[in-house]
Design an enzyme around this catalytic site. Structure first.
Site, short mmCIF file in Angstrom:
data_model
loop_
_atom_site.label_atom_id
_atom_site.label_comp_id
_atom_site.label_asym_id
_atom_site.label_seq_id
_atom_site.Cartn_x
_atom_site.Cartn_y
_atom_site.Cartn_z
N TYR A 118 34.95 26.61 17.33
CA TYR A 118 36.06 25.38 16.68
C TYR A 118 37.36 26.70 16.78
O TYR A 118 38.14 26.75 16.42
CB TYR A 118 35.67 24.78 15.64
CG TYR A 118 36.02 23.75 14.74
CD1 TYR A 118 36.57 22.72 15.21
CD2 TYR A 118 36.29 24.35 13.30
CE1 TYR A 118 37.82 21.62 13.74
CE2 TYR A 118 37.86 23.82 12.69
CZ TYR A 118 38.27 22.18 12.80
OH TYR A 118 38.92 21.55 12.43
N LYS A 166 40.41 26.31 16.35
CA LYS A 166 41.38 26.97 16.05
C LYS A 166 42.82 28.04 15.98
O LYS A 166 44.26 27.60 16.14
CB LYS A 166 41.15 26.05 14.45
CG LYS A 166 40.52 24.80 14.92
CD LYS A 166 42.06 24.14 15.30
CE LYS A 166 40.89 22.25 14.59
NZ LYS A 166 42.30 21.30 15.21
#
Ligand code: NAP
Length: 257
Positions: free
Chosen positions: A156, A160
């Site tokens: 993640y 991002k």
């Protein structure tokens, strides 16, 4: 008069949480909204709420990690509305695991939706914005993309961070065509996402920890993110591009577990 009267917006991940609130906020300001997620029932409900506001919501089911589905999503929007003025690439998922235990499947899944999906949607929509010399693209990343805050988020956090820099490059490439590209990076926001790996009690403990670690001593609400997106979608931000707007209540540096 609304800030987005008669604009056409496309919001991914609009079925619940932050994306739903973004879609409703844009509609309240006068936009018609193409609503995307994988599952239609939630989108139908959001479309019904948008209809009550006197605007049109068009639900389109598609998985943003698959190029043919993204193309058909964008084609549906163009066939119905003739153009897309605003893209909010918000859909995202998490699959937490300690670094040494993270599977290739968990890695691929998150990178494909969170980072590749942002690329696929941005490219497909920008191709329609370029000839019109107008567009606002807002990608949703996370404070997890700004630093190492949690050792179970390799997939993640990398995705991002990728969204942040992808967006800066998109801003460079699309600026000469009159298209602004910016990012909103939320901190912890109360939504279903946070419950995916926690019991309700663990979730509340996490919220309490976050409150203590932020200057404003509170967790974010979905409307906080929708407000930031509205500013970047409106012509009030016409000289702003390539920026990451951190919307986290003033999170102190450090680990969030
Ligand atoms: P959420 O409540 O889990 O909602 C995610 C939405 O994305 C749902 O509508 C989901 O619907 C859709 N979605 C998931 N996978 C998809 C795919 N492959 N293609 C199309 N749609 C898909 O999440 P949220 O909390 O609102 O988060 C929204 C965004 O904010 C995400 O990018 C997230 O990373 C970011 N963010 C959230 C927080 C937070 O604290 N909540 C913090 C920082 C950043 P379906 O399941 O029907 O597809």
């Amino acid at each position: 008069m609304g800030k987005l009267d008669n604009k056409i917006a496309l919001v991914t991940g609009a079925g619940r949480g932050i994306g739903r609130e973004i879609a409703l906020t844009l509609a309240r300001e006068g936009a018609d909204v193409v609503l995307n997620a994988r599952n239609l029932p939630n989108l139908d409900q959001v479309a019904a709420e948008i209809a009550k506001l006197g605007r049109r919501g068009l639900p389109v089911a598609a998985d943003i990690s698959r190029k043919p589905e993204v193309e058909s999503l964008v084609n549906s929007a163009i066939e119905t509305f003739g153009r897309i003025d605003i893209l909010v690439c918000n859909a995202g998922i998490t699959r937490f695991a300690p670094f040494l235990e993270m599977t290739e499947e968990d890695w691929d899944l998150v990178v494909d939706v969170d980072m590749k999906g942002t690329f696929l949607c941005g490219q497909a929509v920008a191709r329609h914005m370029v000839p019109r010399k107008y567009g606002k693209i807002i990608n949703i990343s996370s404070t997890s993309g700004l630093g190492a805050r949690n050792e179970t988020m390799a997939n993640y956090a990398a995705s991002k961070a990728g969204v942040n820099n992808l967006s800066r490059v998109m801003a460079l490439a699309l600026g000469p065509h009159g298209i602004n590209v910016n990012v909103v990076a939320p901190g912890v926001i109360r939504s279903e996402m946070g419950l995916t790996r926690r019991t309700p009690e663990e979730y509340e403990a996490y919220m309490a920890l976050y409150r203590r670690q932020t200057a404003l001593r509170r967790v974010g609400e979905v409307q906080d993110i929708a407000n930031a997106v509205l500013f970047l979608a409106s012509d009030e931000s016409s000289f702003i591009t390539g920026q990451v707007m951190v919307c986290d209540g003033g999170l102190k540096d450090g680990l969030l577990r």
